[in-house]
Write a protein that holds these residues in place. Structure first.
Motif, short mmCIF file in Angstrom:
data_model
loop_
_atom_site.label_atom_id
_atom_site.label_comp_id
_atom_site.label_asym_id
_atom_site.label_seq_id
_atom_site.Cartn_x
_atom_site.Cartn_y
_atom_site.Cartn_z
N GLN A 52 0.91 -1.16 0.13
CA GLN A 52 -0.05 -0.04 0.17
C GLN A 52 0.88 1.03 0.05
O GLN A 52 1.87 1.26 0.47
N PRO A 53 0.45 2.30 -0.60
CA PRO A 53 1.20 3.66 -0.66
C PRO A 53 1.45 3.92 0.69
O PRO A 53 0.51 4.12 1.78
N ILE A 54 2.65 4.60 1.04
CA ILE A 54 3.16 4.99 2.34
C ILE A 54 2.07 6.03 2.79
O ILE A 54 2.01 6.15 4.13
N GLU A 55 1.83 7.02 1.98
CA GLU A 55 0.67 8.15 2.51
C GLU A 55 -0.39 7.48 3.34
O GLU A 55 -0.69 8.16 4.21
N ARG A 56 -1.12 6.14 2.90
CA ARG A 56 -1.95 5.74 3.56
C ARG A 56 -1.72 5.30 5.04
O ARG A 56 -2.34 5.27 5.97
N LEU A 57 -0.77 4.85 5.28
CA LEU A 57 0.23 4.21 6.60
C LEU A 57 0.48 5.44 7.58
O LEU A 57 0.04 5.60 8.71
N LEU A 58 1.15 6.61 6.76
CA LEU A 58 1.34 7.86 7.72
C LEU A 58 0.15 8.57 8.08
O LEU A 58 0.43 9.39 9.16
N GLU A 59 -1.04 8.39 7.56
CA GLU A 59 -2.16 8.79 8.30
C GLU A 59 -2.34 8.55 9.70
O GLU A 59 -3.22 9.08 10.39
N HIS A 60 -2.05 7.31 9.84
CA HIS A 60 -2.09 6.80 11.11
C HIS A 60 -0.92 7.02 12.20
O HIS A 60 -0.95 6.57 13.23
N ASP A 61 -0.04 8.06 11.96
CA ASP A 61 0.80 8.37 12.83
C ASP A 61 1.84 7.38 13.33
O ASP A 61 1.78 7.09 14.55
N PRO A 62 2.30 6.74 12.49
CA PRO A 62 3.29 5.54 13.09
C PRO A 62 4.60 6.01 13.65
O PRO A 62 4.93 7.32 13.58
N TRP A 63 4.96 5.35 14.60
CA TRP A 63 6.29 5.75 15.44
C TRP A 63 7.32 5.91 14.53
O TRP A 63 8.14 6.95 14.83
N ALA A 64 7.50 5.08 13.59
CA ALA A 64 8.64 5.34 12.47
C ALA A 64 8.13 5.03 11.15
O ALA A 64 7.39 4.15 11.04
N ARG A 65 9.03 5.33 10.25
CA ARG A 65 8.96 4.93 8.70
C ARG A 65 10.13 4.33 8.32
O ARG A 65 11.39 4.84 8.84
N ILE A 66 10.30 3.23 7.72
CA ILE A 66 11.68 2.65 7.19
C ILE A 66 11.34 2.41 5.57
O ILE A 66 10.06 2.05 5.05
N ASP A 67 12.29 2.76 4.87
CA ASP A 67 12.15 2.45 3.27
C ASP A 67 12.96 1.18 2.96
O ASP A 67 13.13 0.82 1.71
N HIS A 68 13.65 0.42 3.85
CA HIS A 68 14.40 -0.73 3.64
C HIS A 68 14.27 -1.46 4.82
O HIS A 68 14.44 -0.71 5.88
N ILE A 69 14.27 -2.76 4.93
CA ILE A 69 14.04 -3.46 6.19
C ILE A 69 15.22 -3.43 6.97
O ILE A 69 15.00 -3.36 8.16
N GLU A 70 16.39 -3.17 6.40
CA GLU A 70 17.43 -3.24 7.41
C GLU A 70 17.86 -1.56 8.13
O GLU A 70 18.27 -1.69 9.15
N GLU A 71 16.67 -0.71 7.90
CA GLU A 71 16.82 0.56 8.69
C GLU A 71 16.27 0.25 9.95
O GLU A 71 16.37 1.23 10.62
N LEU A 72 15.51 -0.99 9.96
CA LEU A 72 14.87 -1.19 11.45
C LEU A 72 15.98 -1.10 12.56
O LEU A 72 15.94 -0.88 13.60
#
Length: 213
Positions: free
Chosen positions: A189-209
């Motif tokens: 899903q588009p990241i914009e839909r997820l950011l609407e829910h105010d996540p604690w963090a955003r990552i663009d690659h799994i290793e960024e975790l």
């Protein structure tokens, strides 16, 4: 922030399966004589339990249609000639590094048990997870029961847990369980839909975790 438990969604977060899921949904709907819609519409239901996918894609469908949809999808997905699901680059390195830090890991997915177990075996990732929950064992996302059961199983508090996912269903489930969420931008899903829910963090690659924790 102390993180003592990491829960992952499977499809679109660890498994690069969006294209295959969309194709399977389209084949299932077409075989049942139902309109399939666009790839974006089909991808929007990824993460839900299959009966809920049927209801979302064909709102006027009855129970018989939903049953046929579930069976048709499973038959197509589990067919012996179906291509194996690949994981995103860096997934196993990330899971190994988190495990080395002593963090218990789990999976909360809209897949059914048979499908998840097959993919855990095929990818060789099953040994990294202390627990998994599937949509045919408990309530479907975004209901928080999946997370509640995992938290109880591991014995960790919600405030020490994060959920990593690629859909707004994941973000809603995390919020309902008072668990912090990490939104991935590379999934279904588009990241914009997820950011609407105010996540604690955003990552663009799994290793960024690994840096986030």
């Amino acid at each position: 922030m102390t993180v003592s438990f990491v829960v992952f969604d499977w499809d679109g977060t660890l498994a690069d399966s969006k294209a295959r899921i969309v194709d399977t949904l389209r084949k299932t709907l077409t075989a049942l004589g139902a309109p399939a819609g666009s790839d974006e519409e089909l991808a929007s239901v990824i993460g839900l339990a299959l009966p809920d996918c049927a209801s979302a894609l064909v709102p006027d469908a009855d129970a018989r249609f939903a049953e046929a949809f579930v069976q048709g999808y499973r038959d197509t997905w589990l067919a012996s000639d179906a291509p194996p699901t690949e994981t995103f680059e860096g997934v196993e390195r990330t899971l190994a590094a988190l495990t080395e830090r002593g963090l218990p890991l789990a999976v909360a997915t809209g897949k059914n048990r048979l499908g998840l177990d097959r993919e855990l075996k095929n990818t060789g990732l099953g040994a990294y997870f202390v627990a998994t929950r599937c949509a045919d064992e408990t309530r479907s996302k975004p209901h928080p029961q999946m997370l509640h059961e995992l938290l109880e199983h591991v014995g960790v508090a919600a405030e020490q847990t994060i959920l990593v996912g690629d859909s707004h269903w994941d973000m809603k489930m995390a919020a309902a369980a008072s668990v912090r969420s990490v939104a991935v931008s590379y999934g279904a899903q588009p990241i914009e839909r997820l950011l609407e829910h105010d996540p604690w963090a955003r990552i663009d690659h799994i290793e960024e975790l690994l840096q986030r924790l």
